[in-house]
Motif scaffolding. Structure first.
Motif, short mmCIF file in Angstrom:
data_model
loop_
_atom_site.label_atom_id
_atom_site.label_comp_id
_atom_site.label_asym_id
_atom_site.label_seq_id
_atom_site.Cartn_x
_atom_site.Cartn_y
_atom_site.Cartn_z
N ALA A 263 -21.26 53.16 2.71
CA ALA A 263 -22.80 53.67 1.92
C ALA A 263 -22.72 52.64 0.75
O ALA A 263 -23.85 52.18 0.13
CB ALA A 263 -22.60 55.09 1.45
N LYS A 264 -21.52 52.13 0.16
CA LYS A 264 -21.52 51.22 -0.93
C LYS A 264 -22.08 50.01 -0.34
O LYS A 264 -22.75 49.02 -1.27
CB LYS A 264 -20.06 51.12 -1.63
N ILE A 265 -21.70 49.46 0.78
CA ILE A 265 -21.86 48.14 1.43
C ILE A 265 -23.71 48.16 1.61
O ILE A 265 -24.20 47.31 1.32
CB ILE A 265 -21.14 47.87 2.77
N GLU A 268 -25.47 47.50 -1.54
CA GLU A 268 -25.24 45.94 -2.06
C GLU A 268 -26.16 45.27 -1.09
O GLU A 268 -26.89 44.26 -1.71
CB GLU A 268 -23.93 45.59 -1.72
N ILE A 269 -26.35 45.58 0.41
CA ILE A 269 -27.15 44.78 1.19
C ILE A 269 -28.71 44.95 0.81
O ILE A 269 -29.27 43.97 0.52
CB ILE A 269 -27.06 45.14 2.61
N ASN A 270 -28.96 45.99 0.35
CA ASN A 270 -30.24 46.24 -0.13
C ASN A 270 -30.60 45.68 -1.37
O ASN A 270 -31.77 45.22 -1.50
CB ASN A 270 -30.66 47.80 -0.25
N ALA A 271 -29.77 45.90 -2.08
CA ALA A 271 -29.96 45.01 -3.61
C ALA A 271 -30.08 43.73 -3.35
O ALA A 271 -30.58 42.89 -4.10
CB ALA A 271 -28.77 45.41 -4.64
N LEU A 272 -29.48 43.13 -2.49
CA LEU A 272 -29.33 41.52 -2.23
C LEU A 272 -30.88 41.01 -1.31
O LEU A 272 -31.09 39.82 -1.23
CB LEU A 272 -28.21 41.01 -1.74
N ARG A 273 -31.30 41.87 -0.57
CA ARG A 273 -32.30 41.71 0.57
C ARG A 273 -33.29 40.46 -0.23
O ARG A 273 -33.84 39.59 0.51
CB ARG A 273 -32.77 42.85 1.13
N LYS A 274 -33.88 41.13 -1.42
CA LYS A 274 -34.96 40.16 -1.90
C LYS A 274 -34.72 38.84 -2.52
O LYS A 274 -35.18 37.85 -2.08
CB LYS A 274 -35.77 41.19 -2.94
N SER A 281 -27.39 38.70 4.50
CA SER A 281 -27.15 38.33 5.93
C SER A 281 -25.63 38.25 6.15
O SER A 281 -25.24 39.00 7.10
CB SER A 281 -27.70 37.19 6.32
N LYS A 282 -24.92 37.69 5.16
CA LYS A 282 -23.50 37.64 5.24
C LYS A 282 -22.87 38.94 5.30
O LYS A 282 -21.87 39.26 6.11
CB LYS A 282 -22.71 36.88 4.32
N LEU A 283 -23.46 39.87 4.49
CA LEU A 283 -22.91 41.30 4.27
C LEU A 283 -23.24 42.10 5.76
O LEU A 283 -22.58 42.93 6.09
CB LEU A 283 -23.33 41.87 3.07
#
Length: 345
Positions: A263-265, A268-274, A281-283
């Motif tokens: 859930a944490k990962i 983080e992915i959603n926060a970095l997408r934009k 992508s690395k995550l």
């Protein structure tokens, strides 16, 4: 269930009580003894326990403080799930230093060939009597280790870990090689919140018995709580399933520990997408790799627990991440089947 061999250990003396009072006390002794034994043999332990206490009190009135009957009362309370009463009796016995060791004195009557039980004083006197022979003594086995083991178990079941530790330490001072107390000590450390000592206890037990799958599993659970020992946790869980191939909980923990805090990962992915799509992508790639590593553990979990809806749902989610849509469809169908069969809450 322990087999009890009981009898009236003393007859009230007419010289002390008077004949009438002695007869009445002896009748009470006989009645209490019979009631206790009948109830115990009928597995009516809730009735047997107070009768053993009554018998003990009557014997004490007659001049004999024989705590073996309080031991039987404590045992009966334990078997009747009257934990508080049993704990009180066992604690009193432990603190009194009671061991349960008794000496039996016997001699054989030459004329009849019958072996008779005697008190020590009479036995000594009878040695001078030519009508008796084969004078023997026999000591009963100590029940002290059982006292410590049972009291510890009762305290742990009552979630009284700190009290259990006190009894365990006292018991191990007398019986340092007692395996049951050693194992209980490890559990008491966990229950009392002393996780470091709990882990050390598990490691000590595994050093002595490396084939204990449950201890490997418990060690893995503790190791998985700390990021620095996650790799060790995975090895412990693997050892558990190696020793016990149908260990569903160990497979489950292998899955969750391998995946980590998903859930944490995802957050983080959603926060970095934009703003940082490359980092996202690395995550995503690292996440998919972890799910691929968890897949064989999840499949093993499902194999040993095919009716566990958590195993099915987890496996479905892993197939989604690893893009195996045929398996996703299969797991969705299984999930629906199990949900339909589940009893209504």
């Amino acid at each position: 269930m322990k087999k009890l061999i009981l009898g009236i250990a003393i007859v009230a003396s007419a010289f002390v009580f008077g004949q009438k009072d002695a007869n009445a006390l002896n009748a009470q002794l006989q009645a209490a003894n019979k009631a206790a034994m009948d109830a115990y043999n009928a597995k009516n332990y809730a009735v047997a326990a107070p009768k053993f206490v009554e018998f003990y009190d009557l014997l004490k009135t007659a001049g004999q403080d024989n705590k073996i009957y309080m031991y039987y009362a404590g045992l009966s309370h334990a078997l009747a799930n009257n934990s508080d009463e049993s704990i009180k009796i066992y604690t009193d016995l432990v603190n009194s230093g009671f061991t349960g060791v008794e000496t039996t004195y016997t001699a054989k009557e030459k004329k009849s060939g019958q072996v008779v039980n005697l008190d020590k004083a009479t036995w000594e006197l009878m040695k001078k009597n030519p009508d008796y022979s084969d004078f023997k003594t026999e000591q009963s086995k100590s029940v002290e280790p059982d006292l410590y083991e049972t009291l510890t178990s009762l305290l742990l079941n009552a979630k009284k870990g700190n009290e259990a530790l006190v009894i365990i330490e006292k018991g191990l001072a007398k019986f340092p090689n007692n395996a049951k107390l050693k194992e209980a000590q490890t559990n008491a450390f966990l229950q009392s919140g002393n996780t470091d000592k709990f882990v050390n206890g598990l490691k000590e037990q595994l050093a002595k018995n490396p084939n204990d799958a449950t201890n490997w599993y418990n060690l893995g659970v503790m190791q998985s709580k700390t990021p620095a020992t996650v790799a060790e946790a995975l090895e412990s869980f693997k050892k558990a399933v190696e020793l016990k191939p149908d260990f569903a909980d160990a497979y489950q923990n292998l899955v969750y520990t391998t995946i980590g805090d998903d859930a944490k990962i995802v957050a983080e992915i959603n926060a970095l997408r934009k703003d940082k799509p490359d980092d996202a992508s690395k995550l995503i790639d690292a996440r998919r790799e972890r799910f691929n590593k968890a897949l064989p553990f999840a499949e093993s979990w499902y194999k040993v627990a095919p009716k566990n809806i958590d195993a099915v749902t987890t496996l479905k989610e892993i197939y989604i991440v690893t893009k195996n849509m045929d398996k996703v469809k299969e797991m969705k169908a299984k999930e629906a089947e199990l949900s339909a069969a589940a009893p209504a809450k």
